[in-house]
Each structure stands twice: as C-alpha cells, then as structure tokens.
Motif scaffolding. Structure first.
Motif, mmCIF file in Angstrom:
data_model
loop_
_atom_site.group_PDB
_atom_site.id
_atom_site.type_symbol
_atom_site.label_atom_id
_atom_site.label_comp_id
_atom_site.label_asym_id
_atom_site.label_seq_id
_atom_site.Cartn_x
_atom_site.Cartn_y
_atom_site.Cartn_z
ATOM 1 N N ILE A 174 24.540 -3.518 5.341
ATOM 2 C CA ILE A 174 25.451 -4.024 6.380
ATOM 3 C C ILE A 174 25.378 -5.549 6.416
ATOM 4 O O ILE A 174 24.282 -6.142 6.508
ATOM 5 N N ILE A 175 26.537 -6.187 6.350
ATOM 6 C CA ILE A 175 26.623 -7.647 6.423
ATOM 7 C C ILE A 175 26.592 -8.058 7.892
ATOM 8 O O ILE A 175 27.434 -7.611 8.689
ATOM 9 N N LEU A 176 25.656 -8.922 8.257
ATOM 10 C CA LEU A 176 25.529 -9.362 9.647
ATOM 11 C C LEU A 176 26.158 -10.733 9.892
ATOM 12 O O LEU A 176 26.822 -10.957 10.910
ATOM 13 N N GLY A 177 25.912 -11.650 8.988
ATOM 14 C CA GLY A 177 26.401 -13.020 9.147
ATOM 15 C C GLY A 177 25.832 -13.879 8.036
ATOM 16 O O GLY A 177 25.395 -13.361 7.003
ATOM 17 N N GLY A 178 25.834 -15.185 8.266
ATOM 18 C CA GLY A 178 25.318 -16.047 7.213
ATOM 19 C C GLY A 178 25.089 -17.467 7.665
ATOM 20 O O GLY A 178 25.256 -17.815 8.841
ATOM 21 N N LEU A 179 24.724 -18.300 6.697
ATOM 22 C CA LEU A 179 24.425 -19.699 6.964
ATOM 23 C C LEU A 179 24.790 -20.524 5.743
ATOM 24 O O LEU A 179 24.430 -20.190 4.615
ATOM 25 N N THR A 180 25.540 -21.605 5.960
ATOM 26 C CA THR A 180 25.821 -22.570 4.897
ATOM 27 C C THR A 180 25.542 -23.963 5.446
ATOM 28 O O THR A 180 26.158 -24.400 6.432
ATOM 29 N N GLY A 181 24.579 -24.634 4.843
ATOM 30 C CA GLY A 181 24.122 -25.896 5.421
ATOM 31 C C GLY A 181 23.454 -25.603 6.755
ATOM 32 O O GLY A 181 22.547 -24.797 6.852
ATOM 33 N N ASP A 182 23.940 -26.258 7.813
ATOM 34 C CA ASP A 182 23.444 -25.981 9.171
ATOM 35 C C ASP A 182 24.443 -25.165 9.984
ATOM 36 O O ASP A 182 24.246 -24.956 11.186
ATOM 37 N N LYS A 183 25.521 -24.715 9.322
ATOM 38 C CA LYS A 183 26.591 -24.010 10.037
ATOM 39 C C LYS A 183 26.368 -22.499 10.007
ATOM 40 O O LYS A 183 26.195 -21.900 8.950
ATOM 41 N N PHE A 184 26.411 -21.897 11.197
ATOM 42 C CA PHE A 184 26.282 -20.449 11.322
ATOM 43 C C PHE A 184 27.607 -19.784 10.959
ATOM 44 O O PHE A 184 28.684 -20.248 11.353
ATOM 45 N N LEU A 185 27.541 -18.694 10.214
ATOM 46 C CA LEU A 185 28.732 -17.934 9.824
ATOM 47 C C LEU A 185 28.684 -16.543 10.443
ATOM 48 O O LEU A 185 27.669 -15.844 10.345
ATOM 49 N N GLU A 186 29.755 -16.162 11.086
ATOM 50 C CA GLU A 186 29.869 -14.810 11.609
ATOM 51 C C GLU A 186 30.148 -13.833 10.468
ATOM 52 O O GLU A 186 30.444 -14.248 9.331
ATOM 53 N N GLN A 187 30.097 -12.556 10.788
ATOM 54 C CA GLN A 187 30.340 -11.535 9.767
ATOM 55 C C GLN A 187 31.726 -11.717 9.131
ATOM 56 O O GLN A 187 31.876 -11.638 7.906
ATOM 57 N N LYS A 188 32.732 -11.972 9.958
ATOM 58 C CA LYS A 188 34.099 -12.127 9.447
ATOM 59 C C LYS A 188 34.211 -13.326 8.500
ATOM 60 O O LYS A 188 35.005 -13.312 7.551
ATOM 61 N N ASP A 189 33.413 -14.362 8.757
ATOM 62 C CA ASP A 189 33.423 -15.537 7.884
ATOM 63 C C ASP A 189 32.872 -15.190 6.497
ATOM 64 O O ASP A 189 33.430 -15.614 5.477
ATOM 65 N N VAL A 190 31.786 -14.424 6.484
ATOM 66 C CA VAL A 190 31.191 -14.015 5.212
ATOM 67 C C VAL A 190 32.149 -13.114 4.434
ATOM 68 O O VAL A 190 32.308 -13.267 3.218
ATOM 69 N N LEU A 191 32.813 -12.192 5.142
ATOM 70 C CA LEU A 191 33.777 -11.291 4.491
ATOM 71 C C LEU A 191 34.951 -12.076 3.900
ATOM 72 O O LEU A 191 35.464 -11.744 2.828
ATOM 73 N N GLU A 192 35.355 -13.125 4.595
ATOM 74 C CA GLU A 192 36.465 -13.950 4.095
ATOM 75 C C GLU A 192 36.044 -14.764 2.874
ATOM 76 O O GLU A 192 36.803 -14.904 1.904
ATOM 77 N N ILE A 193 34.832 -15.309 2.908
ATOM 78 C CA ILE A 193 34.316 -16.073 1.767
ATOM 79 C C ILE A 193 34.246 -15.200 0.520
ATOM 80 O O ILE A 193 34.499 -15.653 -0.598
ATOM 81 N N ALA A 194 33.924 -13.915 0.723
ATOM 82 C CA ALA A 194 33.788 -12.987 -0.411
ATOM 83 C C ALA A 194 35.098 -12.777 -1.152
ATOM 84 O O ALA A 194 35.091 -12.370 -2.323
#
Length: 222
Positions: free
Chosen positions: A104-124
């Motif tokens: 299950i994808i929960l979220g993420g981090l790029t640099g110091d910016k927090f990524l929500e689950q939807k952000d990670v799914l969009e990046i994919a």
C-alpha cells in the motif's frame, strides 16, 4: 541494535537522504519474503532500493523535518522505497502495488516536501529520465535517417540515369556537321556581291565617249 549503532545508522541515513531524489513510504503487511525481494531487485535496477526500517529510527532521521503528516505515516509495518531520481521509486512501487495489493502506497518525500498518496500516484505516471532521453534521441535521429535515405535514394537514381544515358547511340560529330550547314548564309552573302560587278559593267559608256571624241573633224592626234 544498541544506542551507538542507532546513532550511527541515523547519521548515515541522513547523509543518504541528500542523494535520494524521491522516497516512497509504504505498508508491506502480507507480502511474502520472495515478493519483497522481487520489489527490492526492481528498485535496485532502477537505481534505488527497498528497505524495512523501524518507525522509531525513521522518526529520528526525519526529526528536523517539520511535516507532522510525514512523521505520522511511520506507524505500523512500514517500509521505504527510494531512488536517486524523482520518478523511478514511485513508478516501480506503484506498478508493483497494482500486481500485489498487499503493498500500500502511503505517501512520500522529495527534498523537504511532503507528498500525499495522490502525489506519488501522479508521479508514477510520468516517464522516467531514461525514457525521456530515449524519446529525445529518437526525435533527433529520425530527421537524420530521413535525410540519409533521401540522399542515398537520389544518388542511386542519378546513377541509373547515367547508366541508361551511356547506352544510347548518339553520334558525337553531329553538332559539328550542323555547324557547317549553318555556314551557308556566308556563301549566299558572296552571291549578293554581284551588283558590284554589274556596277563595273555600267562603266562602258565612259569608253564609248572616248571613242566618239576621236572622230571630231580637224583635230590632230599624236
């Protein structure tokens, strides 16, 4: 892991974060060991890794990060997928979760910016850097291939034309004969000079006049 080992781990992982383009936080509960190994191998091939780390250690690693939402994700059976670039980790993890619903994808981090689950799914859904480079190379090379083909085709066509032309039986002296034929007007010009001869013929009255003078009576001639 004792206290010193934990400090060393946290210190080293903080340094590693500086070289990580994207970190994806997941729940892996229910995945088999063979499945986690498969996911890890795919991430390594993409220039990243898949690691299971204690939540308490990750909170120490992210202690300086101000995002409470990010820290709250480290609860339960969590694992992180990461890559040096900002896309590969999301793409590999999300694609793997489509085939293995236990991940299950929960979220993420790029640099110091927090990524929500939807952000990670969009990046994919974005193309990777290697895919972008491949497309750019293809766009650059396509016109070059077309030009090379056109030049090769033109050269072949010209060669065929020259070969066919060489087979034709064309006399080379023909233009010279035509040139001699065209010289006839010069002969005609000489014919046109007859009036000059006629003009000399017209001079006969002058001779006749001299003859008549000799017949004048009483004139003595030497």
């Amino acid at each position: 892991m004792d206290k010193n080992q934990k400090k060393e781990f946290v210190k080293n992982f903080k340094v590693s974060l500086d070289n990580i383009g994207l970190l994806v936080i997941t729940h892996y509960s229910g995945l088999k060991t063979s499945e986690t190994d498969e996911l890890r191998l795919k991430l390594i091939e993409a220039g990243g890794n898949f690691t299971i780390i204690k939540n308490s250690l990750m909170r120490l690693v992210l202690k300086e990060n101000k995002s409470k939402e990010l820290k709250d994700l480290f609860n339960g059976p969590t694992a992180i997928a990461y890559s040096e670039d900002e896309i590969s980790a999301a793409k590999v993890a999300v694609n793997f979760s489509k085939e293995h619903n236990k991940l299950i994808i929960l979220g993420g981090l790029t640099g110091d910016k927090f990524l929500e689950q939807k952000d990670v799914l969009e990046i994919a859904t974005l193309p990777t850097l290697d895919e972008i480079r491949a497309k750019l190379v293809s766009l650059i090379q396509t016109p070059a291939r077309n030009i090379a083909f056109a030049l090769k085709f033109a050269a072949t066509k010209l060669t065929r034309v020259f070969n066919e032309y060489s087979k034709l039986d064309i006399p080379e002296d023909k233009p010279e004969t035509e040139a001699k034929t065209e010289e006839k007007p010069e002969t005609e010009a000489k014919t046109d000079e007859k009036p000059e001869t006629e003009a000399k013929t017209d001079g006969k009255p002058e001779t006749e006049a001299k003859t008549e003078v000799k017949n004048i009576p009483g004139k003595i001639y030497d």
